[in-house]
Write a protein that holds these residues in place. Structure first.
Motif, PDB file in Angstrom:
ATOM      1  N   PRO A  59     -41.637  30.741 114.420  1.00  0.00           N
ATOM      2  CA  PRO A  59     -42.849  30.708 115.242  1.00  0.00           C
ATOM      3  C   PRO A  59     -43.947  29.916 114.552  1.00  0.00           C
ATOM      4  O   PRO A  59     -43.985  29.828 113.314  1.00  0.00           O
ATOM      5  CB  PRO A  59     -43.221  32.187 115.393  1.00  0.00           C
ATOM      6  CG  PRO A  59     -42.589  32.850 114.214  1.00  0.00           C
ATOM      7  CD  PRO A  59     -41.335  32.100 113.938  1.00  0.00           C
ATOM      8  N   GLY A  60     -44.811  29.330 115.336  1.00  0.00           N
ATOM      9  CA  GLY A  60     -45.872  28.506 114.785  1.00  0.00           C
ATOM     10  C   GLY A  60     -47.256  29.042 115.123  1.00  0.00           C
ATOM     11  O   GLY A  60     -47.428  29.847 116.038  1.00  0.00           O
ATOM     12  N   VAL A  61     -48.218  28.588 114.379  1.00  0.00           N
ATOM     13  CA  VAL A  61     -49.626  28.911 114.596  1.00  0.00           C
ATOM     14  C   VAL A  61     -50.371  27.598 114.764  1.00  0.00           C
ATOM     15  O   VAL A  61     -50.209  26.675 113.958  1.00  0.00           O
ATOM     16  CB  VAL A  61     -50.213  29.706 113.410  1.00  0.00           C
ATOM     17  CG1 VAL A  61     -51.692  29.970 113.631  1.00  0.00           C
ATOM     18  CG2 VAL A  61     -49.460  31.012 113.229  1.00  0.00           C
ATOM     19  N   GLN A 211     -57.808  36.009 110.272  1.00  0.00           N
ATOM     20  CA  GLN A 211     -57.373  36.849 109.159  1.00  0.00           C
ATOM     21  C   GLN A 211     -56.070  37.577 109.454  1.00  0.00           C
ATOM     22  O   GLN A 211     -55.380  38.013 108.524  1.00  0.00           O
ATOM     23  CB  GLN A 211     -58.463  37.857 108.810  1.00  0.00           C
ATOM     24  CG  GLN A 211     -58.743  38.892 109.891  1.00  0.00           C
ATOM     25  CD  GLN A 211     -59.780  39.911 109.450  1.00  0.00           C
ATOM     26  OE1 GLN A 211     -60.524  39.683 108.500  1.00  0.00           O
ATOM     27  NE2 GLN A 211     -59.828  41.029 110.122  1.00  0.00           N
ATOM     28  N   GLN A 212     -55.687  37.706 110.748  1.00  0.00           N
ATOM     29  CA  GLN A 212     -54.417  38.349 111.074  1.00  0.00           C
ATOM     30  C   GLN A 212     -53.215  37.576 110.522  1.00  0.00           C
ATOM     31  O   GLN A 212     -52.136  38.155 110.337  1.00  0.00           O
ATOM     32  CB  GLN A 212     -54.257  38.491 112.597  1.00  0.00           C
ATOM     33  CG  GLN A 212     -55.213  39.484 113.236  1.00  0.00           C
ATOM     34  CD  GLN A 212     -56.558  38.882 113.535  1.00  0.00           C
ATOM     35  OE1 GLN A 212     -56.851  37.762 113.139  1.00  0.00           O
ATOM     36  NE2 GLN A 212     -57.402  39.621 114.263  1.00  0.00           N
ATOM     37  N   GLN A 213     -53.395  36.290 110.246  1.00  0.00           N
ATOM     38  CA  GLN A 213     -52.296  35.470 109.739  1.00  0.00           C
ATOM     39  C   GLN A 213     -52.238  35.456 108.210  1.00  0.00           C
ATOM     40  O   GLN A 213     -51.382  34.775 107.640  1.00  0.00           O
ATOM     41  CB  GLN A 213     -52.451  34.035 110.251  1.00  0.00           C
ATOM     42  CG  GLN A 213     -52.517  33.904 111.756  1.00  0.00           C
ATOM     43  CD  GLN A 213     -51.226  34.312 112.429  1.00  0.00           C
ATOM     44  OE1 GLN A 213     -50.163  34.254 111.821  1.00  0.00           O
ATOM     45  NE2 GLN A 213     -51.314  34.736 113.678  1.00  0.00           N
ATOM     46  N   ILE A 246     -62.000  35.745 102.568  1.00  0.00           N
ATOM     47  CA  ILE A 246     -62.138  35.623 104.011  1.00  0.00           C
ATOM     48  C   ILE A 246     -63.597  35.312 104.339  1.00  0.00           C
ATOM     49  O   ILE A 246     -64.510  35.905 103.749  1.00  0.00           O
ATOM     50  CB  ILE A 246     -61.709  36.925 104.718  1.00  0.00           C
ATOM     51  CG1 ILE A 246     -60.263  37.267 104.375  1.00  0.00           C
ATOM     52  CG2 ILE A 246     -61.881  36.800 106.229  1.00  0.00           C
ATOM     53  CD1 ILE A 246     -59.247  36.284 104.888  1.00  0.00           C
ATOM     54  N   ASP A 247     -63.814  34.398 105.267  1.00  0.00           N
ATOM     55  CA  ASP A 247     -65.176  34.081 105.695  1.00  0.00           C
ATOM     56  C   ASP A 247     -65.787  35.301 106.375  1.00  0.00           C
ATOM     57  O   ASP A 247     -65.233  35.824 107.351  1.00  0.00           O
ATOM     58  CB  ASP A 247     -65.160  32.885 106.648  1.00  0.00           C
ATOM     59  CG  ASP A 247     -66.565  32.355 106.935  1.00  0.00           C
ATOM     60  OD1 ASP A 247     -67.349  33.103 107.553  1.00  0.00           O
ATOM     61  OD2 ASP A 247     -66.858  31.216 106.570  1.00  0.00           O
ATOM     62  N   SER A 252     -62.120  34.411 109.167  1.00  0.00           N
ATOM     63  CA  SER A 252     -60.991  33.486 109.098  1.00  0.00           C
ATOM     64  C   SER A 252     -60.805  33.044 107.660  1.00  0.00           C
ATOM     65  O   SER A 252     -61.705  33.171 106.825  1.00  0.00           O
ATOM     66  CB  SER A 252     -61.213  32.277 110.003  1.00  0.00           C
ATOM     67  OG  SER A 252     -62.368  31.566 109.603  1.00  0.00           O
ATOM     68  N   ILE A 253     -59.631  32.508 107.381  1.00  0.00           N
ATOM     69  CA  ILE A 253     -59.310  32.028 106.047  1.00  0.00           C
ATOM     70  C   ILE A 253     -59.129  30.524 106.108  1.00  0.00           C
ATOM     71  O   ILE A 253     -58.536  29.987 107.044  1.00  0.00           O
ATOM     72  CB  ILE A 253     -58.037  32.722 105.497  1.00  0.00           C
ATOM     73  CG1 ILE A 253     -57.780  32.264 104.063  1.00  0.00           C
ATOM     74  CG2 ILE A 253     -56.837  32.459 106.383  1.00  0.00           C
ATOM     75  CD1 ILE A 253     -56.703  33.069 103.365  1.00  0.00           C
ATOM     76  N   ARG A 254     -59.654  29.842 105.106  1.00  0.00           N
ATOM     77  CA  ARG A 254     -59.603  28.382 105.049  1.00  0.00           C
ATOM     78  C   ARG A 254     -58.340  27.957 104.313  1.00  0.00           C
ATOM     79  O   ARG A 254     -58.084  28.418 103.193  1.00  0.00           O
ATOM     80  CB  ARG A 254     -60.833  27.848 104.324  1.00  0.00           C
ATOM     81  CG  ARG A 254     -61.035  26.346 104.445  1.00  0.00           C
ATOM     82  CD  ARG A 254     -61.554  25.987 105.815  1.00  0.00           C
ATOM     83  NE  ARG A 254     -61.965  24.587 105.883  1.00  0.00           N
ATOM     84  CZ  ARG A 254     -62.325  23.998 107.004  1.00  0.00           C
ATOM     85  NH1 ARG A 254     -62.330  24.693 108.140  1.00  0.00           N
ATOM     86  NH2 ARG A 254     -62.682  22.731 107.014  1.00  0.00           N
ATOM     87  N   ALA A 255     -57.543  27.089 104.943  1.00  0.00           N
ATOM     88  CA  ALA A 255     -56.303  26.600 104.347  1.00  0.00           C
ATOM     89  C   ALA A 255     -56.354  25.086 104.245  1.00  0.00           C
ATOM     90  O   ALA A 255     -57.127  24.412 104.933  1.00  0.00           O
ATOM     91  CB  ALA A 255     -55.099  27.034 105.173  1.00  0.00           C
ATOM     92  N   GLN A 256     -55.496  24.553 103.381  1.00  0.00           N
ATOM     93  CA  GLN A 256     -55.460  23.105 103.164  1.00  0.00           C
ATOM     94  C   GLN A 256     -54.012  22.653 103.055  1.00  0.00           C
ATOM     95  O   GLN A 256     -53.209  23.240 102.339  1.00  0.00           O
ATOM     96  CB  GLN A 256     -56.219  22.741 101.890  1.00  0.00           C
ATOM     97  CG  GLN A 256     -56.393  21.247 101.662  1.00  0.00           C
ATOM     98  CD  GLN A 256     -57.229  20.964 100.434  1.00  0.00           C
ATOM     99  OE1 GLN A 256     -56.728  21.027  99.305  1.00  0.00           O
ATOM    100  NE2 GLN A 256     -58.510  20.664 100.619  1.00  0.00           N
ATOM    101  N   ALA A 257     -53.687  21.592 103.791  1.00  0.00           N
ATOM    102  CA  ALA A 257     -52.354  20.984 103.745  1.00  0.00           C
ATOM    103  C   ALA A 257     -52.471  19.579 103.178  1.00  0.00           C
ATOM    104  O   ALA A 257     -53.491  18.914 103.327  1.00  0.00           O
ATOM    105  CB  ALA A 257     -51.731  20.946 105.131  1.00  0.00           C
TER     106      ALA A 257
END
Length: 379
Positions: A59-61, A211-213, A246-247, A252-257
């Motif tokens: 599954p994707g987000v 944040q659920q993810q 968490i902000d 929400s959480i900040r991610a980086q790819a």
């Protein structure tokens, strides 16, 4: 006058039967046409058919993000002076250490030569003082004074060399230059902007997730990035970092790819759509996206069912509309969370020309090849 009325009556007696006969004939023709239309059967409509398939996928987000340069800066000059030479072209690629700008440094060069002469004299005096100190001809305090003077003159030489070096602007890293913001002969103050330098391969994509993810967010998860600037192309990369906190405002959480960008298509500041695949997998039912009819009251598909038996004992196929609930989309397929079962037959293309109860015949000779990871020829 009575004679005229007599002739009119005679005319009516002649015309009325003729009109009545014509009306009866036309009505009988209409009845015959209606009966024939009711008895006439249209030939079955040829359709493409595909069975509902079960598959496992991750599954994707989805999220929205922005492209950020791994190395990026607006280069500024550290000294003041008049622009003597501009050694770059706007939009060019440069290597780390390339000289981009030179300021006039004639005054500093003269001061450097003066400081070097004073340093040379101080070095000679120090050597003489060393010899005299060995023979005890000078006091310790005099020798220390000569040694301190040498250090002072050497420091002054280093100062002017550093000042001259700051008159030259060099690329701190390899990348692509932007539009230059200075001109030849212009006087620049300290901190004046010269040109933007961005490293475009690789690039970062920053995005936020609810944040659920958090429990499923890990480094190394695959991401797919798309931009409306290149609607037929997708860019792939992996999650390389995310904030530990968490902000407090958005929860929400900040991610980086990190993504490879050899052709430089992704530019810093670009808005992109991010699809991140989670580490777990799940079983889903898949049908082609072209099989779905989107209506004001929900989504539906046409399912093939057995119709009435003909004179030869064979059953015909008819289509019936069935409401479904859609899940995630991937490639040419869409997941069905409710409304269908494995191996049921659905019309895969051309659903706009069908209606419930219509007789159909399966013809997959021209059916398209549906794929989970389509690769368009012009991407």
């Amino acid at each position: 006058m009575p004679r005229r009325l007599l002739w009119a009556g005679v005319g009516l007696l002649i015309v009325l039967p003729i009109v009545a006969v014509l009306v009866i004939i036309k009505l009988s023709q209409f009845d015959a046409m209606t009966t024939a239309g009711e008895q006439m059967q249209l030939p079955p409509e040829p359709v493409n058919m595909m069975r509902v398939r079960e598959a496992r996928w991750q599954p994707g987000v989805t999220a929205v993000g922005s492209v950020v340069a791994v190395q990026g800066a607006l280069l500024r000059i550290e000294a003041e002076g008049i622009v003597k030479s501009i050694d770059f072209e706007a939009g060019a690629r440069v290597a780390a250490g390339d000289v981009l700008l030179r300021l006039d440094a004639e005054l500093e060069q003269a001061q450097l030569r003066e400081a070097e002469s004073a340093a040379a004299l101080a070095r000679l005096s120090f050597r003489r003082a060393q010899q005299l100190r060995k023979s005890g001809s000078i006091a310790r305090s005099e020798f220390d004074q000569v040694a301190a003077n040498l250090k002072q003159t050497d420091a002054r030489v280093d100062f002017f060399r550093a000042l001259i070096n700051k008159k030259n602007l060099r690329a701190p890293f390899a990348g692509q230059l932007g539009i230059r913001q200075i001109s030849l002969g212009q006087f620049l103050d300290k901190g004046s902007a010269v040109v933007s330098l961005q490293s475009l391969d690789p690039v970062y994509v920053d995005f936020s997730l609810p944040q659920q993810q958090l429990a499923e967010l890990k480094q190394g998860l695959a991401v797919t990035v798309s931009s409306d600037s290149y609607p037929e192309q997708q860019f792939t990369g992996k999650v390389t970092a995310f904030n530990p906190e968490i902000d407090a405002v958005t929860r929400s959480i900040r991610a980086q790819a990190t993504l490879a960008n050899p052709d430089g298509r992704l530019r810093p500041g670009m808005f992109v759509a991010v699809d991140m695949q989670l580490a777990r997998s799940e079983s889903v039912l898949l049908i082609p996206q072209t099989a779905v009819v989107h209506g004001p009251y929900g989504d539906a598909v046409f399912v093939l069912e057995e119709g009435e038996q003909g004179a030869d004992g064979a059953s015909s196929l008819v289509v019936q509309s069935r409401t479904v609930r859609l899940g995630a989309r991937r490639g040419d397929f869409v997941a069905i969370t409710e409304g269908l079962a494995v191996d049921e037959r659905v019309v895969s293309t051309g659903v706009f020309k069908l209606r419930p109860g219509m007789a159909v015949v399966v013809d997959n000779s021209l059916a398209p090849a549906f794929k989970l990871d389509p690769q368009p020829g012009n991407s």
